[in-house]
Write a protein that holds these residues in place. Structure first.
Motif, PDB file in Angstrom:
ATOM      1  N   ARG A 186       1.415   6.717   5.291  1.00 46.39           N
ATOM      2  CA  ARG A 186       1.667   6.890   3.670  1.00 46.39           C
ATOM      3  C   ARG A 186       0.316   5.559   3.023  1.00 46.39           C
ATOM      4  NH1 ARG A 186       6.618   3.058   3.242  1.00 46.39           N
ATOM      5  NH2 ARG A 186       6.129   3.092   1.726  1.00 46.39           N
ATOM      6  N   GLU A 187       0.164   4.852   2.943  1.00 47.01           N
ATOM      7  CA  GLU A 187      -1.324   4.673   2.492  1.00 47.01           C
ATOM      8  C   GLU A 187      -2.117   5.152   1.182  1.00 47.01           C
ATOM      9  OE1 GLU A 187      -3.785   1.985   0.545  1.00 47.01           O
ATOM     10  OE2 GLU A 187      -2.124   1.274   1.380  1.00 47.01           O
TER      11      GLU A 187
ATOM     12  N   GLN B  61      -4.783   5.274  -0.134  1.00 46.89           N
ATOM     13  CA  GLN B  61      -6.525   5.134   0.250  1.00 46.89           C
ATOM     14  C   GLN B  61      -6.872   5.489   1.640  1.00 46.89           C
ATOM     15  OE1 GLN B  61      -9.281   2.214  -0.622  1.00 46.89           O
ATOM     16  NE2 GLN B  61      -9.922   2.236   1.321  1.00 46.89           N
ATOM     17  N   PHE B  62      -5.675   6.102   2.670  1.00 47.93           N
ATOM     18  CA  PHE B  62      -5.335   6.269   4.226  1.00 47.93           C
ATOM     19  C   PHE B  62      -6.244   8.146   3.417  1.00 47.93           C
ATOM     20  CE2 PHE B  62      -4.852   8.000   7.705  1.00 47.93           C
ATOM     21  CZ  PHE B  62      -5.579   7.902   8.739  1.00 47.93           C
TER      22      PHE B  62
ATOM     23  N   VAL C  11       0.582   4.249   8.496  1.00 48.64           N
ATOM     24  CA  VAL C  11      -0.886   4.445   7.954  1.00 48.64           C
ATOM     25  C   VAL C  11      -1.029   5.800   6.654  1.00 48.64           C
ATOM     26  CG1 VAL C  11      -2.693   5.124   9.038  1.00 48.64           C
ATOM     27  CG2 VAL C  11      -1.670   3.620  10.547  1.00 48.64           C
TER      28      VAL C  11
ATOM     29  N   ILE D 247      -4.903   6.158  -5.853  1.00 50.30           N
ATOM     30  CA  ILE D 247      -5.515   4.914  -5.452  1.00 50.30           C
ATOM     31  C   ILE D 247      -5.363   3.684  -6.041  1.00 50.30           C
ATOM     32  CG2 ILE D 247      -7.178   3.333  -4.036  1.00 50.30           C
ATOM     33  CD1 ILE D 247      -8.358   6.846  -2.805  1.00 50.30           C
TER      34      ILE D 247
ATOM     35  N   SER E 288      -5.234  -4.663   2.953  1.00 44.66           N
ATOM     36  CA  SER E 288      -3.806  -4.539   1.990  1.00 44.66           C
ATOM     37  C   SER E 288      -2.585  -5.366   3.170  1.00 44.66           C
ATOM     38  CB  SER E 288      -3.214  -2.848   2.367  1.00 44.66           C
ATOM     39  OG  SER E 288      -2.025  -2.900   2.103  1.00 44.66           O
TER      40      SER E 288
ATOM     41  N   PRO F 285      -8.199  -0.383   4.838  1.00 39.62           N
ATOM     42  CA  PRO F 285      -6.471  -1.324   4.834  1.00 39.62           C
ATOM     43  C   PRO F 285      -5.791  -1.748   5.286  1.00 39.62           C
ATOM     44  CG  PRO F 285      -7.032   0.846   3.332  1.00 39.62           C
ATOM     45  CD  PRO F 285      -7.905   1.340   4.405  1.00 39.62           C
ATOM     46  N   PHE F 286      -6.299  -1.310   6.574  1.00 44.34           N
ATOM     47  CA  PHE F 286      -6.060  -2.010   8.570  1.00 44.34           C
ATOM     48  C   PHE F 286      -6.502  -3.022   9.293  1.00 44.34           C
ATOM     49  CE2 PHE F 286      -5.283   2.712   6.846  1.00 44.34           C
ATOM     50  CZ  PHE F 286      -3.628   2.712   6.665  1.00 44.34           C
TER      51      PHE F 286
ATOM     52  N   LEU G  59       0.202  -3.770   5.638  1.00 43.34           N
ATOM     53  CA  LEU G  59       0.090  -3.221   6.723  1.00 43.34           C
ATOM     54  C   LEU G  59      -0.499  -4.613   7.940  1.00 43.34           C
ATOM     55  CD1 LEU G  59      -1.828   0.017   5.813  1.00 43.34           C
ATOM     56  CD2 LEU G  59       1.100  -0.533   6.530  1.00 43.34           C
TER      57      LEU G  59
END
Length: 425
Positions: free
Chosen positions: A227-228, A230-231, A225, A411, A421, A351-352, A424
């Motif tokens: 390493r994303e 955008q997160f 999580v 990003i 994404s 993204p999740f 994920l």
């Protein structure tokens, strides 16, 4: 005959749409109530700080340690509940957390020392954060990604009742029957919230029994999580910006009641008024999103927060910060947070899908961790001015803006409007 059939079908469809909207509104209200449990637990006992300090034989700034321990408990608890919500579904961990919250509230009511209050507030926070994490994750489960920012803003409308009602109620309860009964009311709220969750919340997520609860897989999942790009950009930006709110919550009782010599009831009313800035901005955010994207709203909101924080600090350092000016600048500052928070949260979680519970927990832990650290800094100062509070609030806004400007360069193709994404899932 065809005309009557057509009218019947049209009426039936309209009824179904109205029913769906009503059900969505009711779900948002329940999720908002879950999210508001933590803030209510913070805001309601703030006017009681002087009474708690007098009763326990400590300074009112030392009572702030019970607030810092609450923030630490929420940060730690969210890390705990994230994997549990993904592994066992949303409802079972929620029920356990609410039960812990209710028992800890009773313990706080019976506390006779600062140490016991600090410890029990930590336990109370661990219980309450189950409600927060579950509510945020269920927003991601139930509603389309493109609607998440709007739903988060609506949740904040319910959460906004906390700073409007809680300090005022707490001030009257503390002055009338004693601060202990504030925690009795909070325990009763926990019971009502638990009943509402059991009866009306849907099972929005199928438990993923393949997820391991061993430490190493959990850490790997959180790392996935984190390493994303955008997160981590928007989660850290939102967390540090939101820390300014925690600084205000932690330091406002000392500043307004000790520096400006307001009574507990006056403090409750001013705190309620200032919350209008936060709540109003959250709702104006829905209007802004019709014309601008979340990526465009966040930097502008952070600029407002940074400039108002800088003005607060400069005026406080020079002794020019009168009460009316303080209230106006705090109103503007909180309005900036009101725009930043729902958009940063939506962009962090976008993204999740499969990891939404862990992502929600990580985002919440970052928020509460930054908030706990910032509020602890304010609690350690024994100043008779507003400088510690305003300096930390100013640093919060500026640092968040810097992180955003640096992080968003990493990003590639922000996930919005229903995209997600693929890595994920």
């Amino acid at each position: 005959m065809r005309i009557y059939i057509f009218k019947f079908v049209k009426t039936f469809r309209s009824f179904r749409m109205d029913t769906t909207k009503s059900r969505s509104s009711f779900l948002i209200f329940i999720l908002g109530t879950l999210t508001a449990l933590g803030p209510f637990s913070i805001d309601m006992y703030l006017p009681g700080f002087p009474a708690i300090a007098k009763d326990l034989g400590v300074r009112d700034t030392e009572v702030g340690l019970s607030l810092s321990s609450y923030f630490v408990g929420i940060a730690a608890g969210q890390i705990l509940y994230g994997p549990l919500l993904d592994r066992f579904g949303r409802k079972r961990p929620l029920y356990i957390g609410l039960a812990v919250y209710i028992l800890a509230s009773i313990g706080c009511m019976l506390s006779h020392s600062l140490n016991s209050l600090v410890i029990l507030r930590f336990v109370q926070a661990v219980g309450s954060c189950a409600a927060t994490v579950a509510a945020v994750a269920m927003v991601r489960d139930i509603f389309p990604v493109k609607d998440n920012a709007r739903v988060f803003a609506l949740l904040m409308l319910v959460v906004g009742a906390s700073p409007m009602l809680a300090p005022t109620i707490g001030g009257y309860v503390s002055a009338g029957i004693g601060w202990h009964y504030i925690f009795a009311i909070l325990g009763g709220m926990g019971i009502l919230t638990l009943i509402a969750s059991i009866w009306w919340l849907p099972s929005s997520y199928r438990p993923d029994l393949t997820l391991s609860l061993k430490p190493l897989p959990i850490l790997k999942n959180f790392w996935l999580v984190l390493r994303e790009p955008q997160f981590f950009t928007y989660a850290f930006t939102g967390a540090i910006a939101f820390a300014g709110l925690f600084v205000y919550v932690s330091g406002s009782s000392h500043v307004l009641m000790q520096v400006y010599h307001l009574t507990d009831k006056q403090f409750g009313w001013i705190f309620a008024f200032l919350s209008v800035g936060l709540i109003g901005a959250n709702q104006l955010n829905n209007v802004a999103l019709r014309f601008y994207t979340s990526q465009q709203v966040v930097p502008m909101a952070l600029l407002v927060q940074s400039l108002s924080g800088l003005a607060l600090l400069v005026l406080a350092l020079n002794g020019w910060l009168s009460l009316p000016v303080l209230i106006v600048l705090l109103f503007i500052y909180l309005s900036g947070i009101g725009f930043t928070n729902p958009n940063a949260a939506a962009l962090s979680l976008a993204p999740f899908e499969r990891n939404a519970g862990s992502a929600s927990a990580m985002m919440g832990a970052l928020q509460m961790g930054c908030g706990a650290l910032a509020s602890l800094v304010v609690s350690l100062f024994h100043s008779t001015s507003a400088v510690p509070m305003t300096a930390t609030m100013c640093a919060s806004g500026i640092l968040a803006l810097v992180i955003l400007l640096i992080g968003r360069r990493q990003i590639a193709g922000p996930v919005l409007a229903g995209q997600a994404s693929g890595v994920l899932h």
